[in-house]
Write a protein that holds these residues in place. Structure first.
Motif, PDB file in Angstrom:
ATOM      1  N   LYS A  39      20.165  -4.131  -7.604  1.00  0.00           N
ATOM      2  CA  LYS A  39      19.564  -5.460  -7.608  1.00  0.00           C
ATOM      3  C   LYS A  39      18.515  -5.596  -6.507  1.00  0.00           C
ATOM      4  CE  LYS A  39      23.330  -7.997  -9.833  1.00  0.00           C
ATOM      5  NZ  LYS A  39      24.283  -9.147  -9.709  1.00  0.00           N
ATOM      6  N   LEU A  40      18.733  -4.912  -5.383  1.00  0.00           N
ATOM      7  CA  LEU A  40      17.735  -4.923  -4.320  1.00  0.00           C
ATOM      8  C   LEU A  40      16.438  -4.291  -4.813  1.00  0.00           C
ATOM      9  CD1 LEU A  40      16.844  -5.362  -1.379  1.00  0.00           C
ATOM     10  CD2 LEU A  40      17.881  -3.139  -0.831  1.00  0.00           C
ATOM     11  N   ARG A  41      16.549  -3.164  -5.486  1.00  0.00           N
ATOM     12  CA  ARG A  41      15.347  -2.514  -6.011  1.00  0.00           C
ATOM     13  C   ARG A  41      14.633  -3.424  -7.011  1.00  0.00           C
ATOM     14  NH1 ARG A  41      13.365   0.480 -10.188  1.00  0.00           N
ATOM     15  NH2 ARG A  41      11.931   2.180  -9.601  1.00  0.00           N
ATOM     16  N   LYS A  42      15.385  -4.063  -7.871  1.00  0.00           N
ATOM     17  CA  LYS A  42      14.797  -4.962  -8.874  1.00  0.00           C
ATOM     18  C   LYS A  42      14.064  -6.110  -8.192  1.00  0.00           C
ATOM     19  CE  LYS A  42      16.021  -7.616 -13.015  1.00  0.00           C
ATOM     20  NZ  LYS A  42      17.147  -8.018 -13.918  1.00  0.00           N
ATOM     21  N   ALA A  43      14.664  -6.657  -7.128  1.00  0.00           N
ATOM     22  CA  ALA A  43      14.045  -7.777  -6.405  1.00  0.00           C
ATOM     23  C   ALA A  43      12.735  -7.343  -5.758  1.00  0.00           C
ATOM     24  CB  ALA A  43      15.000  -8.319  -5.360  1.00  0.00           C
ATOM     25  N   ILE A  44      12.716  -6.148  -5.187  1.00  0.00           N
ATOM     26  CA  ILE A  44      11.498  -5.667  -4.534  1.00  0.00           C
ATOM     27  C   ILE A  44      10.412  -5.368  -5.569  1.00  0.00           C
ATOM     28  CG2 ILE A  44      10.538  -3.740  -3.197  1.00  0.00           C
ATOM     29  CD1 ILE A  44      13.193  -3.766  -1.615  1.00  0.00           C
ATOM     30  N   MET A  45      10.813  -4.884  -6.718  1.00  0.00           N
ATOM     31  CA  MET A  45       9.838  -4.618  -7.768  1.00  0.00           C
ATOM     32  C   MET A  45       9.175  -5.901  -8.284  1.00  0.00           C
ATOM     33  SD  MET A  45       9.409  -1.418  -8.229  1.00  0.00           S
ATOM     34  CE  MET A  45      10.171   0.117  -7.654  1.00  0.00           C
ATOM     35  N   LYS A  46       9.787  -7.057  -8.017  1.00  0.00           N
ATOM     36  CA  LYS A  46       9.218  -8.336  -8.470  1.00  0.00           C
ATOM     37  C   LYS A  46       8.252  -8.955  -7.458  1.00  0.00           C
ATOM     38  CE  LYS A  46      13.011  -9.799 -11.501  1.00  0.00           C
ATOM     39  NZ  LYS A  46      14.062 -10.831 -11.731  1.00  0.00           N
ATOM     40  N   ILE A  47       8.067  -8.309  -6.317  1.00  0.00           N
ATOM     41  CA  ILE A  47       7.132  -8.852  -5.323  1.00  0.00           C
ATOM     42  C   ILE A  47       5.728  -8.891  -5.932  1.00  0.00           C
ATOM     43  CG2 ILE A  47       6.061  -8.448  -3.075  1.00  0.00           C
ATOM     44  CD1 ILE A  47       8.711  -7.116  -2.233  1.00  0.00           C
ATOM     45  N   VAL A  48       5.082 -10.024  -5.787  1.00  0.00           N
ATOM     46  CA  VAL A  48       3.764 -10.228  -6.407  1.00  0.00           C
ATOM     47  C   VAL A  48       2.707  -9.380  -5.699  1.00  0.00           C
ATOM     48  CG1 VAL A  48       1.945 -11.913  -6.825  1.00  0.00           C
ATOM     49  CG2 VAL A  48       4.327 -12.545  -7.196  1.00  0.00           C
ATOM     50  N   THR A  49       1.922  -8.651  -6.491  1.00  0.00           N
ATOM     51  CA  THR A  49       0.788  -7.888  -5.973  1.00  0.00           C
ATOM     52  C   THR A  49      -0.442  -8.236  -6.811  1.00  0.00           C
ATOM     53  OG1 THR A  49       1.435  -6.024  -7.412  1.00  0.00           O
ATOM     54  CG2 THR A  49       2.201  -5.969  -5.121  1.00  0.00           C
ATOM     55  N   ASN A  50      -1.600  -7.715  -6.413  1.00  0.00           N
ATOM     56  CA  ASN A  50      -2.804  -7.986  -7.201  1.00  0.00           C
ATOM     57  C   ASN A  50      -2.943  -6.965  -8.329  1.00  0.00           C
ATOM     58  OD1 ASN A  50      -3.980  -5.616  -6.101  1.00  0.00           O
ATOM     59  ND2 ASN A  50      -4.714  -6.783  -4.321  1.00  0.00           N
ATOM     60  N   SER A  51      -4.057  -7.003  -9.030  1.00  0.00           N
ATOM     61  CA  SER A  51      -4.214  -6.178 -10.235  1.00  0.00           C
ATOM     62  C   SER A  51      -4.955  -4.869  -9.985  1.00  0.00           C
ATOM     63  CB  SER A  51      -4.968  -6.983 -11.302  1.00  0.00           C
ATOM     64  OG  SER A  51      -6.238  -7.411 -10.815  1.00  0.00           O
ATOM     65  N   LEU A  52      -5.108  -4.484  -8.734  1.00  0.00           N
ATOM     66  CA  LEU A  52      -5.813  -3.227  -8.446  1.00  0.00           C
ATOM     67  C   LEU A  52      -5.036  -2.038  -9.000  1.00  0.00           C
ATOM     68  CD1 LEU A  52      -6.978  -3.870  -4.772  1.00  0.00           C
ATOM     69  CD2 LEU A  52      -8.402  -3.809  -6.838  1.00  0.00           C
ATOM     70  N   GLU A  53      -5.753  -1.121  -9.617  1.00  0.00           N
ATOM     71  CA  GLU A  53      -5.153   0.036 -10.270  1.00  0.00           C
ATOM     72  C   GLU A  53      -4.869   1.156  -9.266  1.00  0.00           C
ATOM     73  OE1 GLU A  53      -4.317   0.259 -13.409  1.00  0.00           O
ATOM     74  OE2 GLU A  53      -5.107  -1.696 -14.005  1.00  0.00           O
ATOM     75  N   PRO A  54      -3.997   2.113  -9.656  1.00  0.00           N
ATOM     76  CA  PRO A  54      -3.794   3.303  -8.818  1.00  0.00           C
ATOM     77  C   PRO A  54      -5.130   3.997  -8.552  1.00  0.00           C
ATOM     78  CG  PRO A  54      -2.140   3.206 -10.535  1.00  0.00           C
ATOM     79  CD  PRO A  54      -3.129   2.122 -10.850  1.00  0.00           C
ATOM     80  N   GLY A  55      -5.335   4.406  -7.314  1.00  0.00           N
ATOM     81  CA  GLY A  55      -6.584   5.045  -6.928  1.00  0.00           C
ATOM     82  C   GLY A  55      -7.584   4.097  -6.320  1.00  0.00           C
ATOM     83  N   GLU A  56      -7.440   2.814  -6.586  1.00  0.00           N
ATOM     84  CA  GLU A  56      -8.336   1.830  -5.984  1.00  0.00           C
ATOM     85  C   GLU A  56      -7.821   1.454  -4.593  1.00  0.00           C
ATOM     86  OE1 GLU A  56     -10.264  -1.209  -8.770  1.00  0.00           O
ATOM     87  OE2 GLU A  56      -8.297  -0.913  -9.698  1.00  0.00           O
ATOM     88  N   PRO A  57      -8.690   1.462  -3.579  1.00  0.00           N
ATOM     89  CA  PRO A  57      -8.259   1.088  -2.228  1.00  0.00           C
ATOM     90  C   PRO A  57      -7.676  -0.325  -2.196  1.00  0.00           C
ATOM     91  CG  PRO A  57     -10.440   2.094  -2.192  1.00  0.00           C
ATOM     92  CD  PRO A  57     -10.113   1.844  -3.632  1.00  0.00           C
ATOM     93  N   LYS A  58      -6.661  -0.496  -1.375  1.00  0.00           N
ATOM     94  CA  LYS A  58      -5.981  -1.787  -1.263  1.00  0.00           C
ATOM     95  C   LYS A  58      -5.943  -2.204   0.197  1.00  0.00           C
ATOM     96  CE  LYS A  58      -3.212  -0.558  -5.297  1.00  0.00           C
ATOM     97  NZ  LYS A  58      -4.054   0.638  -5.588  1.00  0.00           N
ATOM     98  N   ASP A  59      -5.987  -3.487   0.440  1.00  0.00           N
ATOM     99  CA  ASP A  59      -6.013  -4.014   1.798  1.00  0.00           C
ATOM    100  C   ASP A  59      -4.588  -4.333   2.254  1.00  0.00           C
ATOM    101  OD1 ASP A  59      -6.417  -5.269   4.187  1.00  0.00           O
ATOM    102  OD2 ASP A  59      -7.614  -6.924   3.391  1.00  0.00           O
ATOM    103  N   PRO A  60      -4.036  -3.566   3.182  1.00  0.00           N
ATOM    104  CA  PRO A  60      -2.658  -3.830   3.625  1.00  0.00           C
ATOM    105  C   PRO A  60      -2.508  -5.184   4.304  1.00  0.00           C
ATOM    106  CG  PRO A  60      -3.713  -2.199   5.029  1.00  0.00           C
ATOM    107  CD  PRO A  60      -4.622  -2.403   3.864  1.00  0.00           C
ATOM    108  N   ASP A  61      -3.583  -5.674   4.926  1.00  0.00           N
ATOM    109  CA  ASP A  61      -3.495  -6.947   5.639  1.00  0.00           C
ATOM    110  C   ASP A  61      -3.525  -8.142   4.700  1.00  0.00           C
ATOM    111  OD1 ASP A  61      -3.389  -5.721   8.173  1.00  0.00           O
ATOM    112  OD2 ASP A  61      -5.572  -5.452   8.145  1.00  0.00           O
ATOM    113  N   ASP A  62      -3.741  -7.888   3.426  1.00  0.00           N
ATOM    114  CA  ASP A  62      -3.746  -8.960   2.429  1.00  0.00           C
ATOM    115  C   ASP A  62      -2.631  -8.734   1.408  1.00  0.00           C
ATOM    116  OD1 ASP A  62      -4.759 -11.317   1.245  1.00  0.00           O
ATOM    117  OD2 ASP A  62      -5.852 -10.145  -0.256  1.00  0.00           O
ATOM    118  N   SER A  63      -1.576  -8.069   1.844  1.00  0.00           N
ATOM    119  CA  SER A  63      -0.494  -7.693   0.925  1.00  0.00           C
ATOM    120  C   SER A  63       0.860  -8.139   1.471  1.00  0.00           C
ATOM    121  CB  SER A  63      -0.485  -6.171   0.725  1.00  0.00           C
ATOM    122  OG  SER A  63       0.693  -5.749   0.066  1.00  0.00           O
ATOM    123  N   ALA A  64       1.551  -9.006   0.725  1.00  0.00           N
ATOM    124  CA  ALA A  64       2.911  -9.405   1.091  1.00  0.00           C
ATOM    125  C   ALA A  64       3.829  -8.189   1.101  1.00  0.00           C
ATOM    126  CB  ALA A  64       3.426 -10.461   0.126  1.00  0.00           C
TER     127      ALA A  64
END
Length: 335
Positions: free
Chosen positions: A219-244
């Motif tokens: 259930k912990l894994r399931k809860a973490i998988m539900k954390i909202v992220t943006n729509s950036l695809e694998p390989g696209e750079p992501k901003d850690p400072d703008d990520s919950a």
């Protein structure tokens, strides 16, 4: 010489969540292992009355929170672990402090101002349904802190105002009646000051976005998988400072792990992989304590005994200290 004193508590309004753990419980327990520190840990059930709509839930929350502190390694032989409502001296001190606290200071409290603004936005009277418990909440918190000569209070950044108010209340009292109160300091870890919930807002029971601390592994894994992220695809750079998600990871990681994950974000790590690594990191830290918690929660009488013993230790300090406060304000025997 009196040891440096550290105090913290959690309101008994729900099930402990990851935000409680990283923001208050974990740093406080680590501090308690320092032989030069006198630690006080309390279940803030008087504070919980401000939002209490279920007495049964409060009792259950008290049990869960107490079991949590004990499961995570709190050594009650060294630390003072108690339930706020078992210390009657705190309420007497609250009234004494209330009588020397400016209403204007309470008007500036964030929670009260937010309630007033919500009323105005809805076309209601500014103080519609605002209870005195909410308005005077900072005074009770000041009494919790000042009673034990607290030097440091580990808090989230959103709670710093309450520490500043406690300092103001103590300074005003000291000016009028003599130097009785220690001026406390807020201790904030910049990595865990305010942990976000699944939706990116502050992790809070009021937002219904918490991740309970003692979820079973799946259930912990399931809860973490539900954390909202943006729509950036694998390989696209992501901003850690703008990520919950990154902020949650960072709260459990050491400095090397945080920097490695920052680089992984810049390199375009897939969200699914980032969530899996976050789950593995958190689960590794909590798995053994989870087993201890499940054992403790089945023995409420043992937990009650720990709380009662802690309350008596707390009152060994609170009784004589309150006598000094009473004497300072003129509440004295005539003969």
């Amino acid at each position: 010489m009196k040891k440096r004193t550290v105090l913290t508590g959690i309101t008994t309004t729900g099930t402990p969540h990851l935000g409680n753990y990283v923001g208050a419980i974990k740093p406080a327990i680590e501090s308690s292992r320092n032989s030069g520190v006198q630690s006080y840990y309390f279940l803030a059930d008087y504070h919980a009355l401000v939002k209490n709509d279920s007495p049964d839930r409060m009792v259950q929350s008290t049990l869960e929170i107490a079991a949590t502190w004990l499961a995570l390694g709190l050594d009650t032989r060294n630390a003072v672990f108690y339930r706020q409502s078992d210390i009657p001296e705190i309420l007497e001190l609250t009234w004494i402090l209330t009588c020397s606290t400016a209403k204007g200071l309470m008007n500036r409290a964030h929670a009260y101002k937010a309630a007033v603004q919500a009323n105005l936005d809805q076309g209601e009277d500014a103080d519609h349904a605002v209870m005195m418990g909410l308005f005077c909440y900072p005074v009770l918190m000041a009494a919790d802190i000042l009673m034990f000569g607290t030097h440091e209070v580990p808090v989230g950044r959103d709670q710093v105002q309450h520490l500043e108010m406690a300092r103001d209340i103590a300074a005003r009292f000291n000016h009028h009646y003599g130097e009785l109160f220690t001026l406390p300091e807020a201790v904030v870890d910049d990595h865990v000051a305010v942990l976000p919930g699944q939706d990116g807002r502050k992790m809070s029971k009021s937002y219904n976005n918490t991740i309970p601390l003692w979820l079973p592994e799946k259930k912990l894994r399931k809860a973490i998988m539900k954390i909202v992220t943006n729509s950036l695809e694998p390989g696209e750079p992501k901003d850690p400072d703008d990520s919950a998600l990154f902020l949650i990871y960072a709260a459990f990681a050491d400095s090397a792990q945080r920097e490695a994950m920052r680089q992984a974000y810049r390199d375009g790590i897939a969200w699914g992989e980032a969530k899996q690594q976050t789950f593995e990191l958190i689960n590794a830290e909590l798995s053994e304590a989870r087993e201890r918690y499940m054992d403790l929660i089945a023995r409420p009488a043992d937990i009650e005994a720990e709380l009662k013993a802690g309350a008596e230790k707390a009152r060994e300090w609170a009784r004589p200290f309150l006598d000094r406060v009473r004497d300072a304000v003129g509440l004295r025997s005539l003969g």
